[in-house]
Design a protein around this motif. Structure first.
Motif, short mmCIF file in Angstrom:
data_model
loop_
_atom_site.label_atom_id
_atom_site.label_comp_id
_atom_site.label_asym_id
_atom_site.label_seq_id
_atom_site.Cartn_x
_atom_site.Cartn_y
_atom_site.Cartn_z
N GLY A 156 -21.67 -34.43 31.84
CA GLY A 156 -21.17 -33.57 30.60
C GLY A 156 -21.37 -34.51 29.10
N ASP A 157 -21.11 -35.80 29.59
CA ASP A 157 -21.26 -36.56 28.34
C ASP A 157 -22.90 -36.66 28.17
N MET A 158 -23.57 -36.50 28.98
CA MET A 158 -25.19 -36.62 28.71
C MET A 158 -25.45 -35.25 27.78
N GLU A 159 -24.87 -34.31 28.32
CA GLU A 159 -25.23 -33.13 27.61
C GLU A 159 -24.65 -33.10 26.09
N LEU A 160 -23.62 -33.75 26.09
CA LEU A 160 -23.19 -33.98 24.60
C LEU A 160 -23.91 -34.81 23.73
N PHE A 161 -24.55 -35.90 24.46
CA PHE A 161 -25.32 -36.85 23.69
C PHE A 161 -26.77 -35.98 23.14
N LEU A 162 -27.27 -35.10 24.30
CA LEU A 162 -28.40 -34.39 23.89
C LEU A 162 -27.98 -33.32 22.70
N THR A 163 -26.87 -32.71 22.76
CA THR A 163 -26.39 -31.89 21.61
C THR A 163 -26.60 -32.58 20.49
N LYS A 164 -25.99 -33.75 20.51
CA LYS A 164 -25.80 -34.34 19.16
C LYS A 164 -27.24 -34.78 18.55
N THR A 165 -28.23 -35.33 19.54
CA THR A 165 -29.61 -35.87 19.11
C THR A 165 -30.53 -34.74 18.93
N GLY A 166 -30.45 -33.63 19.56
CA GLY A 166 -31.61 -32.68 19.63
C GLY A 166 -32.58 -33.23 20.71
N THR A 167 -33.73 -32.61 20.60
CA THR A 167 -34.72 -32.93 21.88
C THR A 167 -36.10 -33.97 21.29
N ASP A 168 -35.83 -34.36 20.05
CA ASP A 168 -36.94 -35.10 19.41
C ASP A 168 -36.57 -36.67 20.39
N MET A 169 -37.87 -37.00 20.90
CA MET A 169 -37.61 -38.42 21.54
C MET A 169 -37.49 -39.40 20.74
N GLY A 170 -38.14 -39.35 19.85
CA GLY A 170 -38.03 -40.47 18.66
C GLY A 170 -36.49 -40.71 18.06
N ASN A 171 -35.82 -39.49 17.77
CA ASN A 171 -34.53 -39.68 17.54
C ASN A 171 -33.49 -40.03 18.51
N ILE A 172 -34.06 -39.38 19.82
CA ILE A 172 -33.08 -39.90 20.95
C ILE A 172 -33.05 -41.51 21.24
N GLU A 173 -34.14 -42.18 21.05
CA GLU A 173 -34.15 -43.44 21.31
C GLU A 173 -33.56 -44.16 20.13
#
Length: 326
Positions: A156-173
């Motif tokens: 659930g917290d991983m999904e929250l993290f991706l909801t915050k960051t979006g799917t752009d891998m540069g932004n996720i990193e």
């Protein structure tokens, strides 16, 4: 990408490559990996870089015809040249004549698959299209980085993290790096940590605004709207996205009714599976007719703004008030 990985692993390279697609992070990662695999790090004599729309095909060909200096290979990297979008002379024909010592790598944002250059590279080399990664791939990637740092996180917290960051891998990193620094000394990353340090993308502000509308939380929806305006988001873009979200909720509702499961709906709509799950929850609160009427009202509002009948900021505000009313 698997074919490209095999080329690197086996040191068996094509004479020309095209890296394209939406995922900029992967394009840059593999650009650097290819350079490292093709030439020693200190070999600057046999590596050349061309960048930008002013790159001249003749200059590229002249350099390609130059034998490598005390080495087996010459590498030419070309980035954002526009050769695959605009007319390009001489180079498409030259693809059939590339010398054995050469490896030419194009890294492009804009690509027309009907162009002569695209067809030439496809025929004589390898095209690698780096697409946006799905949520499962992104989760595995993030979990791998967390594991190396000794961190744990719930689904659930991983999904929250991706909801915050979006799917752009540069932004996720970038956001993950902030999160790892913030949680230094602890082995579990929590929702509180994510809320504390991760920057919410503009698109997710819009997603939150839609959520507030569907939950009939009028003040929350309007507060988010004013936040987006303060971030210089044009009201007409917000109106378009509002209509798009209602349309996607309607699609999820109709596909669910037809018997499609969440992964199938995600594939058909282009949404992440956990987003489909959220939209399915919103869909239960509306009939198909209500959702269709909401989309149509957004379209009508846009027409009224364009004809000067309504003010853009006020028009979206009125829609939010209407859609979020109990």
């Amino acid at each position: 990408m698997k074919s490209l990985q095999e080329d690197i692993k086996n040191q068996d390279f094509k004479k020309v490559y095209l890296f394209c697609g939406e995922e900029a992070y992967l394009k840059q990662q593999y650009k650097h990996r290819m350079k490292a695999a093709l030439l020693p790090e200190d070999d600057s004599m046999n590596f050349s870089m061309f960048e930008g729309k002013k790159t001249e095909p003749k200059s590229v060909i002249d350099l390609a015809e130059t034998m490598p200096f005390f080495a087996d290979r010459r590498v030419i990297m070309l980035e954002d040249t526009g050769f695959f979008k605009n007319q390009c002379t001489d180079l498409p024909e030259y693809m059939a004549e590339l010398p054995d010592y050469l490896c030419m790598i194009f890294v492009e944002d804009e690509v027309d698959k009907r162009s002569r250059m695209f067809k030439a590279v496809k025929k004589y080399g390898r095209i690698v299209e780096f697409a946006k990664q799905d949520s499962q791939t992104l989760m595995r990637w993030v979990l791998g980085m967390m594991k190396r740092e000794g961190k744990k996180i719930t689904q659930g917290d991983m999904e929250l993290f991706l909801t915050k960051t979006g799917t752009d891998m540069g932004n996720i990193e970038k956001e993950l790096e902030k999160l790892l620094c913030y949680t230094m000394g602890r082995d579990v990353i929590t929702a509180g940590d994510i809320e504390a340090v991760c920057t919410t993308q503009i698109t997710n502000h819009i997603f939150d605004m839609i959520k507030a509308v569907t939950e009939k939380k009028q003040k929350r929806a309007l507060d988010l709207y004013y936040d987006l305006l303060s971030l210089k988001e044009p009201p007409m873009r917000l109106l378009f996205l509002l209509a798009r979200q209602f349309n996607l909720i309607m699609q999820v509702k109709e596909l669910s009714r037809e018997g499609y499961d969440q992964p199938a709906i995600a594939k058909r709509t282009g949404l992440q599976p956990f987003v489909v799950r959220n939209y399915a929850g919103y869909a239960h609160r509306y009939s198909t007719e209500e959702l269709r009427a909401a989309v149509e009202e957004c379209v009508q509002t846009e027409a009224k703004v364009k004809t000067g009948y309504m003010n853009d900021v006020m028009s979206v505000e009125l829609l939010l008030v209407k859609f979020s009313s109990s």
